[in-house]
Design a protein around this motif. Structure first.
Motif, PDB file in Angstrom:
ATOM      1  N   TYR A 374     -11.620  15.539  35.395  1.00  0.00           N
ATOM      2  CA  TYR A 374     -10.833  14.541  34.664  1.00  0.00           C
ATOM      3  C   TYR A 374      -9.333  14.785  34.845  1.00  0.00           C
ATOM      4  N   VAL A 375      -8.909  16.037  34.736  1.00  0.00           N
ATOM      5  CA  VAL A 375      -7.485  16.356  34.883  1.00  0.00           C
ATOM      6  C   VAL A 375      -7.007  16.047  36.297  1.00  0.00           C
ATOM      7  N   VAL A 376      -7.817  16.365  37.293  1.00  0.00           N
ATOM      8  CA  VAL A 376      -7.423  16.107  38.681  1.00  0.00           C
ATOM      9  C   VAL A 376      -7.326  14.609  38.936  1.00  0.00           C
ATOM     10  N   HIS A 377      -8.352  13.856  38.551  1.00  0.00           N
ATOM     11  CA  HIS A 377      -8.369  12.422  38.845  1.00  0.00           C
ATOM     12  C   HIS A 377      -7.254  11.683  38.118  1.00  0.00           C
ATOM     13  N   GLN A 378      -7.189  11.868  36.812  1.00  0.00           N
ATOM     14  CA  GLN A 378      -6.176  11.157  36.051  1.00  0.00           C
ATOM     15  C   GLN A 378      -4.772  11.698  36.327  1.00  0.00           C
ATOM     16  N   GLY A 379      -4.663  12.995  36.571  1.00  0.00           N
ATOM     17  CA  GLY A 379      -3.353  13.567  36.845  1.00  0.00           C
ATOM     18  C   GLY A 379      -2.744  13.050  38.130  1.00  0.00           C
ATOM     19  N   LEU A 380      -3.552  12.928  39.186  1.00  0.00           N
ATOM     20  CA  LEU A 380      -3.030  12.402  40.453  1.00  0.00           C
ATOM     21  C   LEU A 380      -2.653  10.928  40.324  1.00  0.00           C
ATOM     22  N   ALA A 381      -3.499  10.148  39.641  1.00  0.00           N
ATOM     23  CA  ALA A 381      -3.151   8.736  39.425  1.00  0.00           C
ATOM     24  C   ALA A 381      -1.885   8.607  38.592  1.00  0.00           C
ATOM     25  N   HIS A 382      -1.764   9.450  37.586  1.00  0.00           N
ATOM     26  CA  HIS A 382      -0.577   9.421  36.737  1.00  0.00           C
ATOM     27  C   HIS A 382       0.651   9.900  37.495  1.00  0.00           C
ATOM     28  N   SER A 383       0.489  10.801  38.439  1.00  0.00           N
ATOM     29  CA  SER A 383       1.610  11.261  39.261  1.00  0.00           C
ATOM     30  C   SER A 383       2.125  10.142  40.155  1.00  0.00           C
ATOM     31  N   ILE A 384       1.215   9.325  40.671  1.00  0.00           N
ATOM     32  CA  ILE A 384       1.632   8.176  41.481  1.00  0.00           C
ATOM     33  C   ILE A 384       2.482   7.227  40.643  1.00  0.00           C
ATOM     34  N   ALA A 385       2.067   6.990  39.407  1.00  0.00           N
ATOM     35  CA  ALA A 385       2.867   6.143  38.525  1.00  0.00           C
ATOM     36  C   ALA A 385       4.218   6.775  38.227  1.00  0.00           C
ATOM     37  N   LEU A 433      -2.890   1.222  40.489  1.00  0.00           N
ATOM     38  CA  LEU A 433      -2.067   0.025  40.348  1.00  0.00           C
ATOM     39  C   LEU A 433      -1.799  -0.284  38.889  1.00  0.00           C
ATOM     40  N   ASP A 434      -2.785  -0.076  38.063  1.00  0.00           N
ATOM     41  CA  ASP A 434      -2.629  -0.321  36.629  1.00  0.00           C
ATOM     42  C   ASP A 434      -1.559   0.578  36.034  1.00  0.00           C
ATOM     43  N   LEU A 435      -1.528   1.847  36.432  1.00  0.00           N
ATOM     44  CA  LEU A 435      -0.521   2.773  35.921  1.00  0.00           C
ATOM     45  C   LEU A 435       0.868   2.450  36.447  1.00  0.00           C
ATOM     46  N   SER A 456       2.386  15.187  27.587  1.00  0.00           N
ATOM     47  CA  SER A 456       3.686  14.807  27.052  1.00  0.00           C
ATOM     48  C   SER A 456       3.574  13.379  26.554  1.00  0.00           C
ATOM     49  N   ASP A 457       4.695  12.716  26.408  1.00  0.00           N
ATOM     50  CA  ASP A 457       4.661  11.335  25.964  1.00  0.00           C
ATOM     51  C   ASP A 457       3.951  10.488  26.998  1.00  0.00           C
ATOM     52  N   ASP A 458       3.098   9.609  26.537  1.00  0.00           N
ATOM     53  CA  ASP A 458       2.304   8.779  27.437  1.00  0.00           C
ATOM     54  C   ASP A 458       3.185   7.681  27.998  1.00  0.00           C
ATOM     55  N   VAL A 459       3.602   7.857  29.242  1.00  0.00           N
ATOM     56  CA  VAL A 459       4.511   6.901  29.838  1.00  0.00           C
ATOM     57  C   VAL A 459       3.827   5.604  30.183  1.00  0.00           C
ATOM     58  N   THR A 460       2.505   5.533  30.067  1.00  0.00           N
ATOM     59  CA  THR A 460       1.830   4.294  30.375  1.00  0.00           C
ATOM     60  C   THR A 460       2.118   3.214  29.342  1.00  0.00           C
ATOM     61  N   SER A 461       2.735   3.578  28.250  1.00  0.00           N
ATOM     62  CA  SER A 461       3.056   2.576  27.251  1.00  0.00           C
ATOM     63  C   SER A 461       4.189   1.667  27.689  1.00  0.00           C
ATOM     64  N   VAL A 497      -1.985  -9.927  34.935  1.00  0.00           N
ATOM     65  CA  VAL A 497      -1.503 -10.477  33.666  1.00  0.00           C
ATOM     66  C   VAL A 497      -0.480  -9.537  33.030  1.00  0.00           C
ATOM     67  N   ARG A 498      -0.758  -8.239  33.050  1.00  0.00           N
ATOM     68  CA  ARG A 498       0.191  -7.290  32.469  1.00  0.00           C
ATOM     69  C   ARG A 498       1.516  -7.303  33.227  1.00  0.00           C
ATOM     70  N   TYR A 499       1.436  -7.437  34.535  1.00  0.00           N
ATOM     71  CA  TYR A 499       2.674  -7.519  35.314  1.00  0.00           C
ATOM     72  C   TYR A 499       3.464  -8.777  34.958  1.00  0.00           C
ATOM     73  N   LEU A 500       2.793  -9.909  34.880  1.00  0.00           N
ATOM     74  CA  LEU A 500       3.485 -11.160  34.553  1.00  0.00           C
ATOM     75  C   LEU A 500       4.077 -11.114  33.151  1.00  0.00           C
ATOM     76  N   ASP A 501       3.333 -10.573  32.205  1.00  0.00           N
ATOM     77  CA  ASP A 501       3.860 -10.475  30.842  1.00  0.00           C
ATOM     78  C   ASP A 501       5.057  -9.540  30.770  1.00  0.00           C
TER      79      ASP A 501
END
Length: 778
Positions: A374-385, A433-435, A456-461, A497-501
């Motif tokens: 979980y840490v590897v998968h989400q961490g790498l995706a979050h690093s791309i963001a 892409l979502d991140l 840390s603070d969730d930058v996805t917000s 939709v999130r991008y357009l909003d």
């Protein structure tokens, strides 16, 4: 013999007559004046003091050694410009004091104070040149390093010796001699005890270094008030911060190597608290131009970690990457696309063993392996963001988004891509892409958990870079809306939709006359391409209720994003969808009800957006009539994406309203809707007094030649007034006499003048005795 040598006499006069006294200040001042005025004597002074300390060590004259160290400090302060003349003797004296068998903490502390003063002025010019002196200096640093791990039955003595060791190492780091040719050797001596001290700290390393309790090496103190168990960690953290703030790129690589070796030898990779805190400390301490070097070094370590048993190490390294790329500090000089390619490649590599992409944090019952994945998968995706969150060059966001969208493989017919099933592969790409766009609905990450990649603070917000992604970048990926997997196409629609909003202005322009924004060719390509795919999407055989809800959200977001132009060109498409729904047979009654319900909800949103109250009233009337006749879908249409993406299920229309098979008979009347828009809505241009042009645009059939002509009219519209910048012919200058003008007129050559963009030019020909001597523009 020394009674007849002046420097020997002056030195001996500094010692007290009694064993327990201090140095004689007046005599010491005379000695420093003598040495500073005659620097050539410093070498002899150093030799004499070295022999004096050696004799006193053998005879046990402790107080004389203290005075000798005081004399050295005074000489260093007074003669620091000529320090290299006797620096080798200072180092040897300090070595003798530190190497004594009976550890006298007060005498050794005095030697440490002397070394601090010496390090302040020591430039290290002779290091690497004088071999003997270089060896002695490195041995001296090694002595201080050995004190950092000093052990004794007397805990107070042991702790004091450890403090002295860290004081000495910090003085080495603060010294200009750190940049000498033997910096590699110095780093190899200094870093291991410093890192080991940080590893034993009970507090996060980055918090320790920010503490205001850090002792100052300029005021050494071994009082009981600092012997509280944290002084060693404070000194070590301060030393590490100073060290990384002074070294260059090569030194950073060496320092990281020492940190990684310590983690390997002590098996401290997991949990990642220590390595992440250390990385945060390094990132804040290192010079700005070298920050980016941390990223490729960690990526190289990840690529070299190929064993399946190293999942804990991989998870820690990914957590480090996540910290680096999502920190609030820019990494100037980083190769964005190269790092992006490496991160995505590592993410795909972690899934090739058949592992599922971990979207939700595993429970404690699933074991450490699930947590690592979980840490590897989400961490790498979050690093791309995080990489996309900072802009390092123009069009960076478009380049990153284009790279990710290309990984969707829109036109591929393969079942697997890079050894992963296509559906799973696209799911990973969509998560990245979502991140990048910004996902504010992901609650799966527990920010309070130190093992989470988002501790840390969730930058996805907040969107990472969607504000700078151009509309035309999305065009090649619209084919995903027609994918055979419902989850894939709905997930992509929700990201869109999130991008357009996120890129929609906070306040819509509802002035009496509209502001046209659909003028760029790229925006029109986006709009037309998306409209065509939305229509084809509704014609899919497996078009289900989740698709209808996602389609509704896309229509609403697109209308809000493109404003008046988007609304005018969207209404014909919506009525085209209603026409398709009318044509569906009785077997698609549930699907028909859902789609027509979405159309009714859409027009209510448009009426509220532009404050067309009569349109909202009309829509409510239609809804009421359809509810009475049971022609309205029981599925509500939300205004956010959370209810669709949070718990997706393949819901078919057969599950809705099984007892109702009658088709829809009550539809929105297009002429009524258009009439309300023409009458009350602020969609008319200033020159469209009676709304005839607006009525023509709203009444046109989608896909017709008349509809296509609207695109051409949009593309030639401009918001600039070009009348003032067009080139114009200008009248000749009046009442102006030039030399030779009369001759020019007599010669029959007319005067020509033209003015371009407000600048007057004149073609002048001058003659002298009938010969042309100059012709040109003035």
């Amino acid at each position: 013999m020394h009674l007849y040598v002046k420097h020997a006499t002056l030195i001996n006069n500094c010692y007290p007559e009694r064993e327990d006294g201090g140095s004689r200040s007046s005599e010491l001042s005379y000695l420093t004046f003598y040495a500073s005025s005659r620097p050539i004597k410093l070498t002899k002074v150093g030799v004499f003091l070295e022999r004096k300390v050696e004799r006193d060590m053998l005879k046990g004259r402790r107080n004389h050694n203290v005075v000798s160290l005081e004399i050295l400090q005074s000489l260093i302060h007074a003669c620091h410009r000529d320090l290299n003349l006797f620096s080798n003797h200072i180092v040897k004296i300090l070595l003798m004091v530190l190497g004594m068998k009976d550890k006298d903490s007060e005498l050794i502390n005095k030697a440490c104070e002397t070394f601090v003063v010496f390090s302040k002025y020591h430039d290290g010019n002779t290091l690497g040149i004088d071999g003997e002196y270089t060896d002695d200096y490195e041995t001296l640093i090694q002595e201080f390093a050995s004190y950092c791990t000093f052990q004794n039955s007397d805990e107070t003595l042991a702790f004091r010796m450890q403090l002295i060791g860290h004081y000495g190492l910090q003085a080495c780091v603060a010294s200009p001699a750190l940049h000498s040719p033997n910096i590699k050797t110095q780093l190899g001596i200094i870093l291991p005890p410093v890192i080991a001290a940080l590893g034993t700290s009970n507090q996060p390393t980055d918090l320790v270094v920010k503490s205001k309790k850090v002792p100052d090496i300029k005021h050494l103190s071994l009082d009981d008030d600092v012997l509280d168990g944290t002084a060693v960690c404070l000194l070590a953290a301060k030393t590490a911060s100073l060290l990384f703030g002074k070294i260059d790129g090569a030194g950073i690589r060496l320092a990281l190597g020492s940190l990684l070796c310590y983690l390997d030898s002590q098996q401290k990779w997991w949990p990642p608290n220590f390595v992440v805190a250390s990385t945060d400390l390094i990132l804040e301490s290192v010079q700005v131009q070298y920050r980016y070097l941390l990223v490729p070094e960690i990526i190289q370590q990840l690529e070299d970690t190929t064993k399946e048993t190293d999942w804990g190490k991989q998870a820690s390294l990914v957590s480090v990457l996540d910290t680096l790329l999502n920190a609030g500090l820019p990494l100037t000089g980083i190769s964005v696309l190269e790092v992006l390619s490496s991160l995505f490649g590592l993410l795909i590599k972690s899934l090739r063993g058949g592992q599922e992409f971990k979207m939700d944090k595993p429970s404690s019952f699933e074991g450490d392996q699930a947590t690592f994945e979980y840490v590897v998968h989400q961490g790498l995706a979050h690093s791309i963001a995080g990489l996309a969150a900072h802009t390092y060059y123009q069009n960076q966001s478009d380049d990153i988004t284009t790279y990710i969208l290309a990984k969707l493989r829109t036109g591929t017919t393969l079942d697997q891509v890079e050894g992963i099933p296509l559906v799973k592969y696209r799911n990973v790409v969509l998560r990245c892409l979502d991140l990048i766009v910004g996902d504010d609905t992901d609650d799966s990450n527990d920010s309070s958990n130190p093992e989470s990649p988002h501790n840390s603070d969730d930058v996805t917000s907040s969107p990472a870079s969607n504000a700078t992604i151009s509309l035309e970048t999305w065009v090649p990926a619209f084919g995903i809306l027609l994918d055979s997997e419902p989850r894939t196409r709905v997930s992509f629609a929700m990201i869109l939709v999130r991008y357009l909003d996120a890129t929609t202005p906070l306040e819509m322009n509802v002035d009496p006359f509209p502001k046209h924004t659909l003028t760029r060719h790229g925006d029109i390509m986006f709009f037309n391409g998306l409209q065509q795919h939305l229509l084809q999407w509704s014609l899919l055989d497996d078009f289900n209720i989740k698709d209808v809800q996602a389609l509704y959200l896309v229509l609403c977001a697109l209308t809000r994003r493109l404003g008046v132009d988007g609304t005018i060109r969207m209404i014909p498409l919506v009525f085209q969808l209603q026409t398709l729904a009318v044509q569906w047979d009785q077997g698609h009654s549930a699907k028909q009800r859902a789609l027509t319900t979405a159309i009714v909800e859409y027009f209510e949103m448009v009426g509220q957006l532009y404050h067309v109250d009569q349109l909202v009233h009309y829509v409510n009337q239609v809804r009421t009539m359809r509810l009475r006749s049971k022609e309205y879908s029981t599925v509500g249409f939300c205004t956010s994406t959370s209810s669709i993406t949070a718990a997706f299920d393949r819901c078919s229309f057969g599950d809705l309203g099984l007892e109702n098979h009658s088709p829809v008979t009550i539809f929105l009347d297009r002429h009524t809707v258009v009439g309300l828009f023409v009458k009350d809505s602020p969609l008319r241009d200033e020159d469209d007094t009676f709304g005839l042009d607006l009525e023509r645009k709203l009444s046109v059939e989608w896909g017709s030649e008349a509809y296509a002509s609207q695109e051409r009219s949009c593309r030639i519209r401009t918001s600039r007034n070009l009348d003032q910048v067009k080139p114009k012919l200008a009248t000749p200058w009046a009442n102006t006499n030039f030399a030779g003008q009369e001759a020019d007129c007599q010669s029959g050559e007319p005067e020509r003048s033209i003015g371009l963009t407000g600048v007057r030019t004149r073609h002048v020909t001058q003659r002298w005795f009938g010969q042309v001597i100059y012709t040109g523009i003035v």
